[in-house]
Motif scaffolding. Structure first.
Motif, PDB file in Angstrom:
ATOM      1  N   PRO A   1     -94.325  16.456 -18.901  1.00 32.79           N
ATOM      2  CA  PRO A   1     -95.741  16.155 -19.181  1.00 32.79           C
ATOM      3  C   PRO A   1     -95.894  15.141 -20.315  1.00 32.79           C
ATOM      4  N   GLU A   2     -97.054  14.511 -20.365  1.00 34.54           N
ATOM      5  CA  GLU A   2     -97.357  13.558 -21.443  1.00 34.54           C
ATOM      6  C   GLU A   2     -98.002  14.327 -22.602  1.00 34.54           C
ATOM      7  N   TYR A   3     -97.173  14.946 -23.413  1.00 36.54           N
ATOM      8  CA  TYR A   3     -97.683  15.747 -24.541  1.00 36.54           C
ATOM      9  C   TYR A   3     -98.489  14.903 -25.531  1.00 36.54           C
ATOM     10  N   GLY A   4     -98.030  13.684 -25.752  1.00 37.05           N
ATOM     11  CA  GLY A   4     -98.665  12.838 -26.766  1.00 37.05           C
ATOM     12  C   GLY A   4    -100.113  12.538 -26.481  1.00 37.05           C
ATOM     13  N   ARG A   5    -100.482  12.423 -25.190  1.00 36.04           N
ATOM     14  CA  ARG A   5    -101.885  12.134 -24.854  1.00 36.04           C
ATOM     15  C   ARG A   5    -102.805  13.263 -25.289  1.00 36.04           C
TER      16      ARG A   5
ATOM     17  N   ASP B   1     -95.508  27.611 -21.767  1.00 37.27           N
ATOM     18  CA  ASP B   1     -94.652  27.006 -20.751  1.00 37.27           C
ATOM     19  C   ASP B   1     -94.567  25.493 -20.984  1.00 37.27           C
ATOM     20  N   PRO B   2     -93.362  24.924 -21.024  1.00 34.52           N
ATOM     21  CA  PRO B   2     -93.232  23.480 -21.300  1.00 34.52           C
ATOM     22  C   PRO B   2     -93.870  22.592 -20.243  1.00 34.52           C
ATOM     23  N   ARG B   3     -94.230  23.143 -19.082  1.00 37.85           N
ATOM     24  CA  ARG B   3     -94.902  22.342 -18.053  1.00 37.85           C
ATOM     25  C   ARG B   3     -96.361  22.067 -18.396  1.00 37.85           C
ATOM     26  N   ASN B   4     -96.891  22.795 -19.371  1.00 37.81           N
ATOM     27  CA  ASN B   4     -98.289  22.616 -19.781  1.00 37.81           C
ATOM     28  C   ASN B   4     -98.362  21.501 -20.821  1.00 37.81           C
ATOM     29  N   ALA B   5     -99.101  20.445 -20.511  1.00 37.21           N
ATOM     30  CA  ALA B   5     -99.159  19.276 -21.395  1.00 37.21           C
ATOM     31  C   ALA B   5     -99.787  19.592 -22.755  1.00 37.21           C
ATOM     32  N   ALA B   6    -100.533  20.711 -22.847  1.00 38.57           N
ATOM     33  CA  ALA B   6    -101.231  21.043 -24.091  1.00 38.57           C
ATOM     34  C   ALA B   6    -100.402  21.915 -25.026  1.00 38.57           C
ATOM     35  N   THR B   7     -99.185  22.286 -24.631  1.00 38.74           N
ATOM     36  CA  THR B   7     -98.423  23.236 -25.447  1.00 38.74           C
ATOM     37  C   THR B   7     -98.034  22.660 -26.805  1.00 38.74           C
ATOM     38  N   ILE B   8     -97.578  21.411 -26.836  1.00 35.96           N
ATOM     39  CA  ILE B   8     -97.200  20.810 -28.117  1.00 35.96           C
ATOM     40  C   ILE B   8     -98.432  20.696 -29.018  1.00 35.96           C
ATOM     41  N   ALA B   9     -99.562  20.260 -28.442  1.00 35.57           N
ATOM     42  CA  ALA B   9    -100.790  20.159 -29.227  1.00 35.57           C
ATOM     43  C   ALA B   9    -101.223  21.524 -29.752  1.00 35.57           C
ATOM     44  N   ASP B  10    -101.037  22.572 -28.934  1.00 33.31           N
ATOM     45  CA  ASP B  10    -101.368  23.926 -29.359  1.00 33.31           C
ATOM     46  C   ASP B  10    -100.535  24.331 -30.579  1.00 33.31           C
ATOM     47  N   ASN B  11     -99.245  24.057 -30.528  1.00 26.35           N
ATOM     48  CA  ASN B  11     -98.375  24.388 -31.653  1.00 26.35           C
ATOM     49  C   ASN B  11     -98.667  23.522 -32.876  1.00 26.35           C
ATOM     50  N   VAL B  12     -98.996  22.259 -32.644  1.00 33.16           N
ATOM     51  CA  VAL B  12     -99.418  21.392 -33.751  1.00 33.16           C
ATOM     52  C   VAL B  12    -100.676  21.967 -34.401  1.00 33.16           C
TER      53      VAL B  12
END
Length: 774
Positions: free
Chosen positions: A595-599, A227-238
């Motif tokens: 969310p602040e994905y970068g953090r 879910d894009p509302r989860n700040a950890a999603t981008i990090a998970d995919n990375v």
């Protein structure tokens, strides 16, 4: 044992001179290796030509690309310092002459650079293929198109793996000829060392993000995994890309390189010139069959992707077995007297070299096929073990965890027996220890004739996982397309588990062969010091050997514990950060605030790189401490203990994690209550426990075993020099051992103190952890 027998490996190296015909064969092998790189480029162009979907999907994919590249760039800068230090240490170790010493050190750099390049390519392409797989699933014939793109993405990395590994080995043989085995030790060590660091670092990154995302998003907030509302999603995919793609690609490259190195070292001693040539011919055949395996992988209409992948694997494996058998009988003589540059004692051994080589290679190929089936059975969604784990979700998380552990333990036993049977079967092919060890190394080469397809299978997993994540985050893939991606993700979980099983099998075969190289190095060093080799120093009931064996097994446990604990700490930091963002930005849940994905990406990057030092120091310094502190016999026991416990631990961790992951997939597909049920929450807990098992600690044991064996081979002459003869110095030995132990203790203490990062869940603590202050 006679002095002639003790020096047979050195004798062969001194007598070995490549003829014009030999150099021609090596040149052809090098050309085949370069052809693999060309095929890889053609496949890469095909993957990049596919459609990239909607603008939203491309935006998410770009964020993943940037995060993965930033992480690997920082990791390589960190590891560059370590590589430079090891280069200097290798140059300081004893060698026949300065050319061998320089070559060993330079090709250590080459091995490390090749391993890094393969890992970076795996990351770069997978972060571009994921969006293309997601887009293909939305098209007509989506299942077949998406499967082809995902698998051919892995095919690119597979071609680069076999191409660079084979080219590097062929180049060393062309330049160094008789000195090639010693120089190749550096090449294999560089590949294995960097792969271990990439495996550990990438594994910590990906599982910290994955665990943190699951615990807060799926369990606490009851929102979908990506879910894009989860700040950890981008990090998970990375993390999927830097851990499963970059880390595993480097891991399989080092498996390829180190197994080839072991075969070339022992082949020189066992078969002379032909023993240096034949281990190059076998993987060259593997290149051809890998190309075939990648191109024939096409899912038929309505067919499971796993069925198509398995079919291609078995077809390519059978063709490899046939071609390698033909090559053995065409290239090798039918009597040992027909071999060139080989010790007279081995020349008197009865048997048929061509038959020995052919059967050994077939043993390795059959082993790969059995492990594929065995691992698929214990981790696939269509078989009873995973279905049973899924059923236990009806009684809660505890029974899910217990069932998954049971699957891991049981599968480890069967896999270890199969690997042990292959090792012993190859060993029985000759009455000569040297030839028998060469047969074991050839079995490893046989297994790796399938490595191009194996790498493709492994990369298929994270690419499919990322594709599903991009589809879910964008909201642009619905209905049948979404179902296709879910199916491919489950297939990917199984293929990843299979490749981990095959990777640990290569580790055992290579480590066993390198163990033979270690004892040969001891024999030669003792002869040089005017001493006789005593078999009694290596008997298993000797107290020193048993102590070394226990320490070797203990190091595997310590290494695994450090890796899992690192994920625990980093995941705790992610949990605090994601909770903080939800708490301080209520608009995230209703979709009005981004969310602040970068953090989260930054926290994962910092924590994973900070955790690299302790496992790395343990892997390199523990065998040094045992060797210089207790002697060459206990170091042999240490290696045996590490190989035995490492095999069982790696398979247990990988298959437990794979079973938990696919049990969760079963529930999410509608079984036992489906998504949002108590059973679903229970399987999420099981999957969370399994994440660091299967993607951090388990796969990192594979390069760990080979790193420790290569360290032992490299330091063996120095241990003997300081132990016997005119240069003996117990004080220097003791100083080296004490220093190594103190460094390990200090690193472990520093690592354990980081455990205080997870404190009480309060806003202030969350802020401290998020900023990396704790």
């Amino acid at each position: 044992m006679s002095p002639q027998s003790l020096a047979q490996g050195n004798w062969a190296a001194e007598q070995l001179v490549l003829t014009g015909g030999d150099r021609g064969i090596v040149a052809v092998v090098a050309v085949v290796a370069l052809a693999a790189l060309v095929i890889g480029y053609i496949l890469l162009r095909e993957v990049l030509a596919a459609g990239q979907g909607t603008a939203k999907m491309q935006e998410i994919a770009t964020a993943v690309q940037e995060g993965a590249a930033a992480y690997l760039n920082r990791q390589f800068r960190t590891l560059g310092i370590f590589v430079a230090l090891v280069f200097l240490l290798l140059f300081a170790l004893p060698a026949e002459d300065w050319m061998e010493r320089l070559g060993r050190s330079l090709f250590f750099i080459v091995g490390a650079v090749f391993s890094a390049a393969i890992g970076y390519l795996g990351m770069w392409l997978s972060t571009r293929a994921n969006v293309r797989v997601a887009a293909a699933a939305n098209e007509t014939g989506g299942r077949e198109k998406a499967t082809r793109i995902a698998f051919r993405t892995g095919g690119v990395v597979g071609m680069m793996t076999v191409g660079l590994g084979l080219f590097g080995a062929a180049l060393v043989v062309l330049v160094y000829a008789g000195q090639a085995p010693k120089v190749l030790e550096g090449f294999g060590f560089g590949a294995a060392l960097l792969a271990m660091f990439m495996r550990v670092g990438g594994g910590i990154f990906t599982k910290a993000a994955d665990v943190g995302a699951d615990l807060v998003g799926k369990v606490e907030k009851n929102i979908p995994e990506d879910d894009p509302r989860n700040a950890a999603t981008i990090a998970d995919n990375v993390g999927d890309n830097v851990g499963d793609c970059a880390g595993m690609a480097a891991d399989l490259f080092e498996s390829y390189a180190v197994t080839l190195v072991a075969a070339l070292i022992l082949g020189t001693a066992a078969f002379g010139t032909q023993g240096l040539m034949f281990p190059l011919i076998v993987p060259a055949i593997g290149v051809l069959t890998a190309v075939l395996g990648v191109y024939i992988t096409k899912a038929r209409v309505g067919e499971s992707g796993l069925t198509a992948i398995n079919r291609s694997f078995y077809i390519s494996a059978i063709i490899s077995a046939v071609l390698c058998t033909i090559a053995a009988f065409a290239f090798l003589p039918n009597t040992f007297s027909g071999l060139t540059s080989v010790s007279p004692e081995i020349g008197a051994t009865e048997g048929n070299p061509a038959m020995v080589a052919a059967i050994a290679v077939i043993i390795g190929i059959v082993l790969a096929g059995i492990i594929l089936w065995l691992t698929g059975y214990f981790t696939g969604t269509d078989y009873r073990p995973v279905k049973d784990v899924g059923k236990t979700s009806l009684t809660g998380a505890a029974t899910v965890v217990l069932a998954g552990i049971s699957v891991g333990f049981e599968s480890a036993v069967y896999t270890a027996i199969v690997i042990g049977g292959a090792v012993y079967g190859a060993f029985l092919l000759s009455g000569s220890i040297t030839v028998a060890l060469f047969a074991i190394a050839l079995a490893g080469c046989g297994l790796l004739t399938t490595v191009g397809v194996i790498v493709a299978m492994d990369t298929f997993g994270p690419v499919s996982d990322n594709a599903q994540g991009i589809a879910e985050m964008s909201g642009d893939v619905h209905g049948e397309g979404a179902q296709i991606l879910t199916e491919l993700d489950a297939v990917g979980n199984t293929t990843k588990a299979i490749t981990k099983g095959i990777a640990i099998a290569t580790a055992v075969l290579a480590a066993t062969a390198l163990f033979g190289s270690y004892t040969d190095a001891i024999k030669q060093a003792l002869l040089g010091a005017g001493q006789a080799f005593a078999d009694a120093d290596f008997v298993v009931y000797g107290p020193g050997i048993l102590v070394g064996l226990i320490i070797g097994a203990a190091v595997v446990f310590m290494f695994s514990g450090l890796a899992v604990n690192a994920v625990t700490r980093a995941a705790g930091a992610i949990v605090f950060e994601v909770r903080r963002q939800f708490r301080e930005n209520p608009g995230i849940m209703d979709g009005t605030t981004k969310p602040e994905y970068g953090r989260v990406v930054d926290i994962c990057t910092k924590d994973s790189l900070r955790e690299l030092a302790t496992p790395g120091l343990l892997a390199v310094l523990a065998p040094i401490a045992v060797g210089f502190g207790l002697g060459v016999g206990p170091l042999a026991g240490y290696l045996a203990g590490a190989i035995a416990s490492g095999t069982l631990m790696a398979v247990f961790l990988a298959n437990s994690g794979g079973a938990w992951d696919n049990a969760k997939k079963l529930v999410e597909d509608g079984h036992h209550g489906g998504k949002g049920s108590d059973a679903h929450a229970a399987t999420i807990i099981g999957d969370t426990v399994g994440d660091p098992f299967k993607d951090t600690a388990g796969p990192a044991i594979n390069p760990l075993i080979k790193v420790m064996n290569l360290v032992a081979v490299l330091i063996a002459p120095a241990i003997v020099t300081l132990s016997v003869g005119a240069d003996a110095s117990p004080a220097i030995r003791a100083a080296i051992a004490i220093f190594s132990v103190l460094v390990i203790i200090g690193a472990v203490i520093v690592s354990k103190r980081r455990g205080t990062a997870i404190a009480e869940d309060s806003p202030s603590e969350g802020e401290k952890v998020a900023n990396g202050a704790a």
